[in-house]
Design an enzyme around this catalytic site. Sequence first.
Site, PDB file in Angstrom:
ATOM      1  N   ASN A  10      -7.881   9.530  13.659  1.00 30.93           N
ATOM      2  CA  ASN A  10      -7.100   9.943  13.080  1.00 30.93           C
ATOM      3  C   ASN A  10      -6.348  11.318  13.194  1.00 30.93           C
ATOM      4  O   ASN A  10      -7.071  12.158  12.049  1.00 30.93           O
ATOM      5  CB  ASN A  10      -6.320   8.965  11.457  1.00 30.93           C
ATOM      6  CG  ASN A  10      -5.438   8.912  11.075  1.00 30.93           C
ATOM      7  OD1 ASN A  10      -5.045   9.602  10.748  1.00 30.93           O
ATOM      8  ND2 ASN A  10      -5.640   8.663   9.464  1.00 30.93           N
ATOM      9  N   ARG A 245       5.354  13.100  -3.603  1.00 28.46           N
ATOM     10  CA  ARG A 245       7.134  12.574  -3.334  1.00 28.46           C
ATOM     11  C   ARG A 245       7.763  12.650  -4.369  1.00 28.46           C
ATOM     12  O   ARG A 245       6.917  11.141  -5.648  1.00 28.46           O
ATOM     13  CB  ARG A 245       6.252  11.746  -2.166  1.00 28.46           C
ATOM     14  CG  ARG A 245       5.859  12.254  -1.037  1.00 28.46           C
ATOM     15  CD  ARG A 245       5.638  11.213  -0.009  1.00 28.46           C
ATOM     16  NE  ARG A 245       4.770  11.637   0.838  1.00 28.46           N
ATOM     17  CZ  ARG A 245       3.946  11.134   1.983  1.00 28.46           C
ATOM     18  NH1 ARG A 245       4.172   9.690   1.602  1.00 28.46           N
ATOM     19  NH2 ARG A 245       2.886  11.692   3.247  1.00 28.46           N
ATOM     20  N   GLU A 388      -8.644   0.566   6.344  1.00 29.05           N
ATOM     21  CA  GLU A 388      -7.160   0.587   7.973  1.00 29.05           C
ATOM     22  C   GLU A 388      -8.127   1.092   9.045  1.00 29.05           C
ATOM     23  O   GLU A 388      -7.827   0.367  10.492  1.00 29.05           O
ATOM     24  CB  GLU A 388      -6.792   1.914   7.094  1.00 29.05           C
ATOM     25  CG  GLU A 388      -5.431   1.766   6.267  1.00 29.05           C
ATOM     26  CD  GLU A 388      -4.683   3.003   5.889  1.00 29.05           C
ATOM     27  OE1 GLU A 388      -3.671   3.048   6.134  1.00 29.05           O
ATOM     28  OE2 GLU A 388      -5.405   3.414   4.893  1.00 29.05           O
TER      29      GLU A 388
END
Length: 404
Positions: A10, A245, A388
């Site tokens: 990643n 965010r 993940e």
Amino acid sequence: MTATRVLVLNSGSSSVKYQLLDMRDSSRLAVGLVERIGEETSRLKHTPLIGGGAEEREREEPIADHEAALKAVSAELAADGLGLDSPELAAIGHRVVHGGLKFSAPTVITDEVLAEIQRLVPVAPLHNPANITGIRTAQALRPDLPQVAVFDTAFHTTMPESAARYAIDVATADEHRVRRYGFHGTSHAYVSRETAKLLGKAPEDVNVIVLHLGNGASASAVRGGKCVDTSMGLTPLEGLVMGTRSGDVDPAVVFHLARVGGMSIDEVDALLNKKSGLIGLCGDNDMRVIRRRIDEGDEAAALAFDIYIHRLKKYIGAYYAVLGRVDAVAFTAGVGENAAPVREAAVAGLEELGLAVDGELNAVRSDEARLISPEYARVTVAVVPTDEELEIAQQTYALVGNRP
């Protein structure tokens, strides 16, 4: 010898997270992180997990770029007998954030695939360039090995056009690839399947609302194993309140801040992505700190929490309506797995929808998937730890594991 190992990479703009897994039993052989790549002092953390040992090794030294980072990772793995030159390594699986509409499944990386990932950079400027760098670096180190891209967006490509389209001029939207793509797809795929398993059912027989709540947060409506709606859109900015965010805002906020506030597009971008959400509301984006502040009577923290929960409830209700029938709501990721007050508050008041949380079950801390709803609840509420990296490894190995 059959190659059964998969290295999962990643790659971020200044970091590389990695895990080496043996797909015979999905066990982890090593995990690690290289961070602050390109800075004066970089750091590599490496933990071998073979032979019952799990002692982390850490070193700080200049690591100039991703090539140097992967070479350092390779050296650490080799020291444990797990080097990248091992014949047991079947493939390298790469997390790629944006696959657009073209990639709906894991894909062996070719020059054409890499070119398409490059073409998607304008809709993922913070992520795809780093993913590309990681891919090219790994290809240079092992050009003979299959490299597989697993896309964050792939799970969401099953959304119907009614969910994926924005209500803007079609020609403009198509020209600039403006539509809802969704992210965290590997997590939503994994958790929705694991939730079905927890219920003792096949994924195609279950409707699940998945709530991936970390510093980034997203919700998805999964009908029969396929995503039919998700909260993130063209970018990961849309949807839930997140750590930094904003999530959903009136688009005219951007125009207002530009015209009245005199802010540039880049300044508004930074505001909504890096200075909003929980940190914008109360100055902290760590839910543990926020809950502590609430307990101390901090009104700003309490309001930030209430706004966070209000948005979460709206999406639970909306996705209940989209699915029509909900078998389970699954909480996952850092906040979803560990913050009992968030789970309790998100479900509170939704008893008429068949949702409830058992206080004692909800308070239990565990790394295992578990039910936290009372037996009488019509809709199961579950905590399902996401994985993940395992999802990427499984998808990678399923694609290339049987190759000669």
